[in-house]
Design a protein around this motif. Sequence first.
Motif, mmCIF file in Angstrom:
data_model
loop_
_atom_site.group_PDB
_atom_site.id
_atom_site.type_symbol
_atom_site.label_atom_id
_atom_site.label_comp_id
_atom_site.label_asym_id
_atom_site.label_seq_id
_atom_site.Cartn_x
_atom_site.Cartn_y
_atom_site.Cartn_z
ATOM 1 N N SER A 110 0.932 -1.086 0.110
ATOM 2 C CA SER A 110 0.086 -0.034 -0.036
ATOM 3 C C SER A 110 0.709 1.248 0.471
ATOM 4 N N SER A 111 1.857 1.280 0.642
ATOM 5 C CA SER A 111 3.020 2.456 0.668
ATOM 6 C C SER A 111 3.686 2.709 -0.479
ATOM 7 N N THR B 8 9.102 4.584 -0.340
ATOM 8 C CA THR B 8 8.261 4.313 1.586
ATOM 9 C C THR B 8 8.659 3.878 2.273
ATOM 10 N N GLN C 299 11.237 4.756 5.662
ATOM 11 C CA GLN C 299 10.553 4.490 6.631
ATOM 12 C C GLN C 299 12.061 3.915 7.639
#
Length: 115
Positions: free
Chosen positions: A39-40, A44, A48
């Motif tokens: 989803s990210s 990303t 993170q």
Amino acid sequence: MPSTGTAFSCSAAQLASVAQLLGDQTRAEQVCSRFDVGSSGAQTAVLQYLAQSSSTSILETNSSLNTAFILFSGYLVFVMQCGFAMVSTGYGVMGMARCRERIHVGTCIDECTGN
């Protein structure tokens, strides 16, 4: 978003893109298990992961820089004290040797006692 007890998984294509960004297959598998790459997105999730893993090294670097700054500042204080001694004795000007000795001894005492 980081996992809170939930294990995530990646498809083979997502794992390959994370591994390409990191350059390490083992770390790519860690990213896929800790972050929702689906989803990210791979970039990303990698950012993170890197932000979480580098937080301690930033603190260590900050501590090292603080220590270096304090030591360098102390060095400058001692060098300036020598300059003050030269100015006080009139360096380069003919004067009485015993006056110079007294001023240098007084400056050394000031430096040693921290006055």
